[in-house]
Design a protein around this motif. Structure first.
Motif, PDB file in Angstrom:
ATOM      1  N   ARG A 256       1.012  -1.399  -0.224  1.00 23.96           N
ATOM      2  CA  ARG A 256      -0.113   0.029  -0.101  1.00 23.96           C
ATOM      3  C   ARG A 256       0.816   1.191  -0.013  1.00 23.96           C
ATOM      4  O   ARG A 256       0.492   2.356  -0.770  1.00 23.96           O
ATOM      5  CB  ARG A 256      -0.843  -0.071   1.244  1.00 23.96           C
ATOM      6  N   VAL A 257       1.819   1.330   0.888  1.00 21.63           N
ATOM      7  CA  VAL A 257       2.800   2.546   0.956  1.00 21.63           C
ATOM      8  C   VAL A 257       3.640   2.612  -0.184  1.00 21.63           C
ATOM      9  O   VAL A 257       3.635   3.560  -1.003  1.00 21.63           O
ATOM     10  CB  VAL A 257       3.647   2.491   2.428  1.00 21.63           C
ATOM     11  N   GLN A 258       4.170   1.587  -0.959  1.00 29.55           N
ATOM     12  CA  GLN A 258       4.786   1.716  -2.032  1.00 29.55           C
ATOM     13  C   GLN A 258       4.139   2.127  -3.027  1.00 29.55           C
ATOM     14  O   GLN A 258       4.454   2.938  -3.868  1.00 29.55           O
ATOM     15  CB  GLN A 258       5.201   0.049  -2.678  1.00 29.55           C
ATOM     16  N   ASP A 259       2.789   1.564  -3.303  1.00 26.98           N
ATOM     17  CA  ASP A 259       1.818   2.224  -4.313  1.00 26.98           C
ATOM     18  C   ASP A 259       1.493   3.682  -4.063  1.00 26.98           C
ATOM     19  O   ASP A 259       1.719   4.409  -5.284  1.00 26.98           O
ATOM     20  CB  ASP A 259       0.345   1.348  -4.275  1.00 26.98           C
ATOM     21  N   LEU A 260       1.529   4.258  -2.823  1.00 22.38           N
ATOM     22  CA  LEU A 260       1.350   5.599  -2.645  1.00 22.38           C
ATOM     23  C   LEU A 260       2.357   6.293  -3.130  1.00 22.38           C
ATOM     24  O   LEU A 260       2.554   7.446  -3.935  1.00 22.38           O
ATOM     25  CB  LEU A 260       0.866   5.915  -1.182  1.00 22.38           C
ATOM     26  N   MET A 261       3.556   5.709  -2.799  1.00 20.87           N
ATOM     27  CA  MET A 261       4.763   6.501  -3.158  1.00 20.87           C
ATOM     28  C   MET A 261       4.906   6.765  -4.793  1.00 20.87           C
ATOM     29  O   MET A 261       5.169   7.495  -5.389  1.00 20.87           O
ATOM     30  CB  MET A 261       5.996   5.733  -2.518  1.00 20.87           C
ATOM     31  N   SER A 262       4.809   5.450  -5.391  1.00 20.52           N
ATOM     32  CA  SER A 262       4.993   5.101  -6.581  1.00 20.52           C
ATOM     33  C   SER A 262       3.940   6.155  -7.634  1.00 20.52           C
ATOM     34  O   SER A 262       4.341   6.646  -8.688  1.00 20.52           O
ATOM     35  CB  SER A 262       4.949   4.082  -7.307  1.00 20.52           C
ATOM     36  N   ARG A 263       2.827   6.493  -6.986  1.00 23.12           N
ATOM     37  CA  ARG A 263       1.813   7.532  -7.878  1.00 23.12           C
ATOM     38  C   ARG A 263       1.942   8.783  -6.899  1.00 23.12           C
ATOM     39  O   ARG A 263       1.353   9.627  -7.438  1.00 23.12           O
ATOM     40  CB  ARG A 263       0.499   6.857  -7.327  1.00 23.12           C
ATOM     41  N   ASP A 264       3.002   9.248  -6.213  1.00 20.25           N
ATOM     42  CA  ASP A 264       3.231  10.330  -5.662  1.00 20.25           C
ATOM     43  C   ASP A 264       1.984  10.719  -4.837  1.00 20.25           C
ATOM     44  O   ASP A 264       1.521  11.920  -5.019  1.00 20.25           O
ATOM     45  CB  ASP A 264       3.821  11.339  -6.588  1.00 20.25           C
ATOM     46  N   ALA A 265       1.248   9.959  -4.206  1.00 17.20           N
ATOM     47  CA  ALA A 265       0.279  10.364  -3.598  1.00 17.20           C
ATOM     48  C   ALA A 265       0.391  10.207  -2.052  1.00 17.20           C
ATOM     49  O   ALA A 265      -0.734  10.438  -1.255  1.00 17.20           O
ATOM     50  CB  ALA A 265      -0.942   9.392  -3.908  1.00 17.20           C
ATOM     51  N   LEU A 266       1.500   9.908  -1.600  1.00 12.60           N
ATOM     52  CA  LEU A 266       1.634  10.055  -0.046  1.00 12.60           C
ATOM     53  C   LEU A 266       1.562  11.428   0.351  1.00 12.60           C
ATOM     54  O   LEU A 266       1.127  11.494   1.618  1.00 12.60           O
ATOM     55  CB  LEU A 266       3.208   9.614   0.122  1.00 12.60           C
ATOM     56  N   LYS A 267       1.277  12.466  -0.337  1.00 14.29           N
ATOM     57  CA  LYS A 267       1.323  13.700   0.223  1.00 14.29           C
ATOM     58  C   LYS A 267      -0.100  13.953   0.584  1.00 14.29           C
ATOM     59  O   LYS A 267      -0.250  14.828   1.440  1.00 14.29           O
ATOM     60  CB  LYS A 267       1.573  14.782  -1.124  1.00 14.29           C
ATOM     61  N   TYR A 268      -0.987  13.498  -0.016  1.00 16.16           N
ATOM     62  CA  TYR A 268      -2.349  13.525   0.387  1.00 16.16           C
ATOM     63  C   TYR A 268      -2.704  13.050   1.711  1.00 16.16           C
ATOM     64  O   TYR A 268      -3.710  13.247   2.298  1.00 16.16           O
ATOM     65  CB  TYR A 268      -3.415  12.731  -0.777  1.00 16.16           C
ATOM     66  N   VAL A 269      -1.963  12.159   2.175  1.00 16.97           N
ATOM     67  CA  VAL A 269      -2.013  11.394   3.681  1.00 16.97           C
ATOM     68  C   VAL A 269      -2.026  12.649   4.731  1.00 16.97           C
ATOM     69  O   VAL A 269      -2.726  12.683   5.620  1.00 16.97           O
ATOM     70  CB  VAL A 269      -0.991  10.514   4.131  1.00 16.97           C
ATOM     71  N   PHE A 270      -1.041  13.582   4.248  1.00 14.27           N
ATOM     72  CA  PHE A 270      -0.977  14.680   5.457  1.00 14.27           C
ATOM     73  C   PHE A 270      -1.616  15.900   5.153  1.00 14.27           C
ATOM     74  O   PHE A 270      -1.485  16.809   5.864  1.00 14.27           O
ATOM     75  CB  PHE A 270       0.655  14.921   5.426  1.00 14.27           C
ATOM     76  N   MET A 271      -2.518  15.965   4.183  1.00 14.36           N
ATOM     77  CA  MET A 271      -3.233  17.170   3.855  1.00 14.36           C
ATOM     78  C   MET A 271      -4.533  16.841   5.104  1.00 14.36           C
ATOM     79  O   MET A 271      -5.137  15.912   5.095  1.00 14.36           O
ATOM     80  CB  MET A 271      -3.853  17.273   2.413  1.00 14.36           C
ATOM     81  N   PRO A 272      -4.759  18.011   5.329  1.00 18.34           N
ATOM     82  CA  PRO A 272      -6.197  18.027   6.428  1.00 18.34           C
ATOM     83  C   PRO A 272      -7.299  17.899   5.556  1.00 18.34           C
ATOM     84  O   PRO A 272      -8.059  18.842   5.762  1.00 18.34           O
ATOM     85  CB  PRO A 272      -6.053  19.180   7.161  1.00 18.34           C
ATOM     86  N   THR A 273      -7.704  16.787   5.144  1.00 16.79           N
ATOM     87  CA  THR A 273      -8.893  16.561   4.587  1.00 16.79           C
ATOM     88  C   THR A 273      -9.682  15.515   5.221  1.00 16.79           C
ATOM     89  O   THR A 273      -9.032  14.669   5.913  1.00 16.79           O
ATOM     90  CB  THR A 273      -9.012  16.220   2.996  1.00 16.79           C
TER      91      THR A 273
END
Lengths: 392, 258
Positions: A256-273
């Motif tokens: 899951r984390v590798q996938d988020l990283m490879s799609r450059d989506a890890l940043k969304y985890v830390f957005m306050p949404t």
């Protein structure tokens, strides 16, 4: 046959009856008034909890069926046989409930048989439909020995026994295909889903997570039925299963984390949404916490520790599927969804029906006991003991 | 064979008279009633932007390789020879995967009905097949919606942008969205400011799931071989174990007899 004690009212029986009755009433209302009047579904939000929970979660929880069947029959690990039947029963009931949920959700349920003759192999939904049909049949056959033994239908029983291995293999193929295809359903919606959940490996993630959830379900049902029927819990077996869960959770988290990283989506985890909050709940409470708990030998060998860790795994799984189907598609302000009372009632009613049906079959049929006709069963410890005893 | 038809909608020319909506409702026997968006009873909707100075039509885009066609498990959708994407209610089971799948969120549902159908623009299939044009294009007094062969419309759109580069954004919406659509848009204002989804893949969307679906038979066969193989090995191990147990038992009995 006798159904002793079937009319004895207990607290949980009363709860189940109330839930089933309201669920039934809500279903009647849905058929009488239509989807618009009884659900909060709309043009901008066409799928709700009947898909997100009843179907996606229902199928996922049945995953214990193929894992334990493969463990016992394909890998020949016989010591798991005692939990085989309850797990197959869970899976079979899960699939029946999925079909029931589908009948409520489909706009034209009377046309459901169209899937058999009107083919579109380019549709993921086509694969899903065929997996449901075929795997439900396979599960019915896998569970049928319990019924056949009960009514002493020896000839049919022999036929089923003879085809057990091909049946189990077909079951594993269909089940994994079904789990993954439920994820593949979402591949076609790249624009509408939040990047924390949309991914091209979603079918793969669905397979990994369902193994953890299916195994967690075997632990939970083992504990619940031990309470209900006063049986002893197969603790060594269950803590062994929990070790497998640890590995599966670790694999799931990594992928899951590798996938988020490879799609450059890890940043969304830390957005306050809202979405990142739901994501964190899903991952921290549903994956990391049970992982850490089950790492400890103390938790693995304690009944309560095992039970609550399994519950967390299950909730994490539910959260993942619901987030994929619902949370990831919610957008302020035009695309929001909260299930209606009727939707909740039907869902809870189905869950209550599942528990009731399990309790009924487990009480009056030989689900937990030794299978009387296991000729092939070998006990590696027995001859060894004999040897020691006699040579002493 | 008919050449694939389409519509070119030039947002700069639209005066906001709503004639397209009226003509559409008339041609398709839909109620003439106020609306806030597309619905089962409203197949095209004129949405206003920038204090009611810019008007944008919403309607089915009639994709060249429609997502709905590939998504529908019973094949209720077809891309016809006119370019129109049509829905056949006699096949539909009501799973609403088409609504979920459509990148433009066009298919609408008869939520109030007990036998609900999907409703959406049919690109006036019967009129075009009979040699006519769509009701909305025919009704448009400003030439904002024009009907024609898709190829010709693309050429026309290109020519309009080239003739007036300052008056248009250099983009034909629908030329490559989802692999190309029969309905094309021109605008003076960037499309993302007019509610157009800009994150739509430029390739046919059905490919996204076909990549996985096409592997299913291979997976099934390979998994079958692997599982039978594992079973063959473990079954052999079980046989050996049973044989050894027998041997031991025999040894014990012999020992006892002695």
């Amino acid at each position: 046959m006798k159904f002793e004690g079937i009319f004895k009212l207990t607290f949980w029986k009363a709860v189940a009856i109330v839930l089933m009755a309201t669920g039934f009433a809500a279903a009647i209302e849905r058929y009488a008034l239509g989807l618009g009047a009884t659900t909060n579904l709309k043009d901008t939000f066409p799928w709700g909890i009947w898909i997100g929970f009843d179907i996606l979660v229902g199928v996922g929880l049945a995953a214990g069926g193929f894992t334990i069947a493969a463990t016992v029959y394909i890998f020949g690990i016989e010591r798991f046989r005692p939990i085989l039947r309850p797990t197959i029963l869970t899976a079979f009931l899960g699939y029946l409930l999925v079909i029931a949920g589908l009948m409520a959700d489909l706009g034209r349920p009377w046309a459901i048989w169209h899937a058999i003759i009107m083919w579109n192999p380019h549709s993921v939904m086509f694969e899903v439909a065929w997996c449901v049909m075929l795997y439900t049949t396979v599960l019915a056959l896998e569970f049928s020995p319990v019924i056949l033994e009960h009514f002493k239908l020896q000839r049919t029983l022999r036929v089923i026994k003879a085809i057990t291995i091909p049946l189990v293999i077909l079951g594993v193929i269909l089940s994994t295909l079904h789990q993954s295809s439920l994820g593949s359903l979402f591949l076609i919606i790249p624009g509408r889903m939040h990047p924390l959940w949309y991914s091209n490996i979603i079918p793969f993630l669905f397979i990994i997570s369902c193994v953890a959830a299916g195994l967690a379900m075997t632990i939970i049902e083992s504990f619940l039925s031990s309470r209900a029927f006063g049986r002893e819990v197969e603790l060594p077996l269950l803590s062994e299963i929990s070790r497998v869960i640890v590995v599966v959770l670790a694999l799931y988290f990594t992928v899951r984390v590798q996938d988020l990283m490879s799609r450059d989506a890890l940043k969304y985890v830390f957005m306050p949404t809202y979405q990142s909050g739901m994501f964190l709940v899903e991952i921290i409470l549903g994956v990391l916490l049970p992982f850490c708990l089950l790492l400890s030998r103390k938790v693995r060998s304690s009944k309560t520790g095992l039970f609550y860790s399994a519950v967390l795994v299950l909730l994490g799984f539910v959260a993942h599927r619901m987030n994929t189907a619902i949370t990831s598609m919610e957008h302020w302000p035009d695309r929001l969804y909260v299930p209606s009372v009727q939707e909740l009632c039907v869902t809870l009613g189905l869950v209550a029906f599942g528990f009731t049906a399990f309790a009924f079959v487990a009480r009056y049929f030989n689900v937990f006991g030794e299978a009387p006709h296991e000729v092939d069963e070998i006990r590696e410890d027995q001859p060894a003991e004999l040897t020691h005893a006699s040579f002493e | 064979m008919l050449k694939s038809k389409g519509l070119l909608i030039d947002i700069t020319r639209c005066v906001g008279c709503h004639e397209c909506e009226r003509a559409c409702a008339e041609a398709n026997r839909l109620p003439q009633e106020p609306a806030t968006d597309l619905s089962a009873r409203r197949w095209t909707y004129l949405k206003s932007y920038n204090d009611e100075t810019v008007f944008v039509r919403r309607l089915c885009m009639h994709c060249n390789e429609p997502t709905c066609v590939s998504a529908c498990l019973v094949g209720a959708f077809t891309k016809t020879e006119t370019g129109a994407v049509l829905y056949d209610e006699s096949k539909c089971i009501g799973c609403r995967y088409c609504m979920q799948a459509c990148p433009f969120e066009v298919p609408r549902y008869e939520w109030g009905s007990l036998a609900p159908k999907i409703q959406k623009c049919r690109l006036c299939y019967e009129r075009i097949a009979g040699g006519g044009q769509t009701a909305c294009a025919e009704a448009c007094p400003a030439g904002a919606t024009v009907f024609g062969n898709r190829d010709d419309l693309i050429r026309e759109a290109r020519a309009r942008i080239d003739a007036n580069p300052g008056g248009y954004v250099d983009y034909i919406y629908g030329l490559s969205e989802a692999g190309g659509t029969s309905v094309l848009f021109l605008s003076a204002i960037p499309f993302e400011k007019l509610g157009f989804p800009m994150n739509i893949p430029k390739e046919p969307i059905p490919d996204l799931s076909w990549r996985v679906l096409s592997q299913v038979p291979k997976y099934a066969v390979a998994a079958g071989v692997l599982l039978f193989g594992i079973n063959w090995i473990t079954a052999r191990r079980t046989d050996v174990a049973r044989f050894e147990a027998e041997e031991r038992r025999r040894a014990i009995t012999e020992h006892r007899e002695r």
